[in-house]
Design a protein around this motif. Structure first.
Motif, short mmCIF file in Angstrom:
data_model
loop_
_atom_site.label_atom_id
_atom_site.label_comp_id
_atom_site.label_asym_id
_atom_site.label_seq_id
_atom_site.Cartn_x
_atom_site.Cartn_y
_atom_site.Cartn_z
N GLU A 66 0.81 -1.22 0.00
CA GLU A 66 0.00 0.00 0.00
C GLU A 66 0.85 1.27 0.00
O GLU A 66 0.32 2.36 -0.17
CB GLU A 66 -0.93 0.01 1.22
CG GLU A 66 -2.01 -1.05 1.19
CD GLU A 66 -3.06 -0.78 0.14
OE1 GLU A 66 -3.20 0.40 -0.27
OE2 GLU A 66 -3.76 -1.72 -0.28
N TYR A 67 2.12 1.14 0.19
CA TYR A 67 2.99 2.31 0.33
C TYR A 67 3.76 2.57 -0.97
O TYR A 67 4.26 1.66 -1.61
CB TYR A 67 3.96 2.11 1.50
CG TYR A 67 3.24 2.13 2.82
CD1 TYR A 67 2.57 0.98 3.28
CD2 TYR A 67 3.19 3.27 3.59
CE1 TYR A 67 1.88 1.01 4.48
CE2 TYR A 67 2.50 3.30 4.79
CZ TYR A 67 1.85 2.16 5.22
OH TYR A 67 1.16 2.18 6.41
N GLU A 68 3.85 3.85 -1.27
CA GLU A 68 4.47 4.26 -2.52
C GLU A 68 5.97 4.49 -2.39
O GLU A 68 6.72 4.28 -3.35
CB GLU A 68 3.82 5.57 -3.00
CG GLU A 68 2.32 5.49 -3.22
CD GLU A 68 1.71 6.87 -3.19
OE1 GLU A 68 0.87 7.14 -2.32
OE2 GLU A 68 2.10 7.71 -4.03
N TYR A 69 6.38 4.97 -1.24
CA TYR A 69 7.79 5.35 -1.07
C TYR A 69 8.37 4.68 0.16
O TYR A 69 7.70 4.53 1.19
CB TYR A 69 7.90 6.87 -0.92
CG TYR A 69 7.32 7.63 -2.07
CD1 TYR A 69 6.09 8.27 -1.97
CD2 TYR A 69 8.00 7.70 -3.28
CE1 TYR A 69 5.54 8.95 -3.03
CE2 TYR A 69 7.46 8.40 -4.36
CZ TYR A 69 6.24 9.01 -4.23
OH TYR A 69 5.71 9.69 -5.29
N TRP A 70 9.64 4.30 0.02
CA TRP A 70 10.35 3.59 1.09
C TRP A 70 11.73 4.19 1.31
O TRP A 70 12.37 4.65 0.36
CB TRP A 70 10.51 2.12 0.73
CG TRP A 70 9.21 1.36 0.74
CD1 TRP A 70 8.28 1.30 -0.26
CD2 TRP A 70 8.72 0.58 1.82
NE1 TRP A 70 7.22 0.52 0.14
CE2 TRP A 70 7.46 0.06 1.41
CE3 TRP A 70 9.19 0.26 3.09
CZ2 TRP A 70 6.69 -0.76 2.23
CZ3 TRP A 70 8.43 -0.57 3.90
CH2 TRP A 70 7.19 -1.06 3.47
N GLY A 71 12.17 4.14 2.56
CA GLY A 71 13.55 4.47 2.85
C GLY A 71 14.43 3.26 2.63
O GLY A 71 13.96 2.17 2.29
N GLN A 72 15.72 3.45 2.87
CA GLN A 72 16.69 2.39 2.63
C GLN A 72 16.83 1.44 3.82
O GLN A 72 17.44 0.38 3.69
CB GLN A 72 18.06 3.00 2.29
CG GLN A 72 18.91 3.42 3.49
CD GLN A 72 18.37 4.62 4.24
OE1 GLN A 72 17.46 5.31 3.78
NE2 GLN A 72 18.92 4.87 5.42
#
Length: 124
Positions: A110-116
């Motif tokens: 459901e999430y569009e953006y992620w951190g590393q």
């Protein structure tokens, strides 16, 4: 585009605390719900907690409820995960994620953006 960068991970003893930060750039997070996830070696990524875009509502996985809290500071475009009473089973790589809209979800897709990600290791 939203770029997310986590920080604050490290090595801590059982019972200790850490505060993870998730700093965003590119766009303001004020219209994004945020989630925190973690992934231990050999395991699937799991939901830790989420906070609504307004910051008025947050929820947590049963495994961390009562020990972890989430907050967000819009002016800093940053979301925090405060982790207290840490246990060895909390050891994992922790990720923050953003999705446009009011509500967080416990499902990674459901999430569009992620951190590393940032490593958290709790020693026994």
């Amino acid at each position: 585009q939203v770029q997310l960068v986590e920080s604050g991970g490290g090595l801590v003893q059982t019972g200790g605390s850490l505060r993870l930060s998730c700093a965003a750039s590119g766009r303001t997070l004020s219209t994004y719900a945020m989630g925190w996830f973690r992934q231990a070696p050999g395991k699937e990524r799991e939901f830790v907690g989420g906070i609504s875009w307004s910051g008025s509502t947050a929820d947590f996985a049963d495994s961390v409820k009562g020990r972890f809290t989430i907050s967000r500071v819009i002016a800093k475009n940053t979301v925090y995960l405060q982790m207290n009473s840490l246990k060895p089973e909390d050891t994992a790589v922790y990720y923050c994620a953003a999705r446009r809209g009011t509500w967080y979800y416990s499902v990674p897709r459901e999430y569009e953006y992620w951190g590393q990600g940032t490593q958290v290791t709790v020693s026994s």
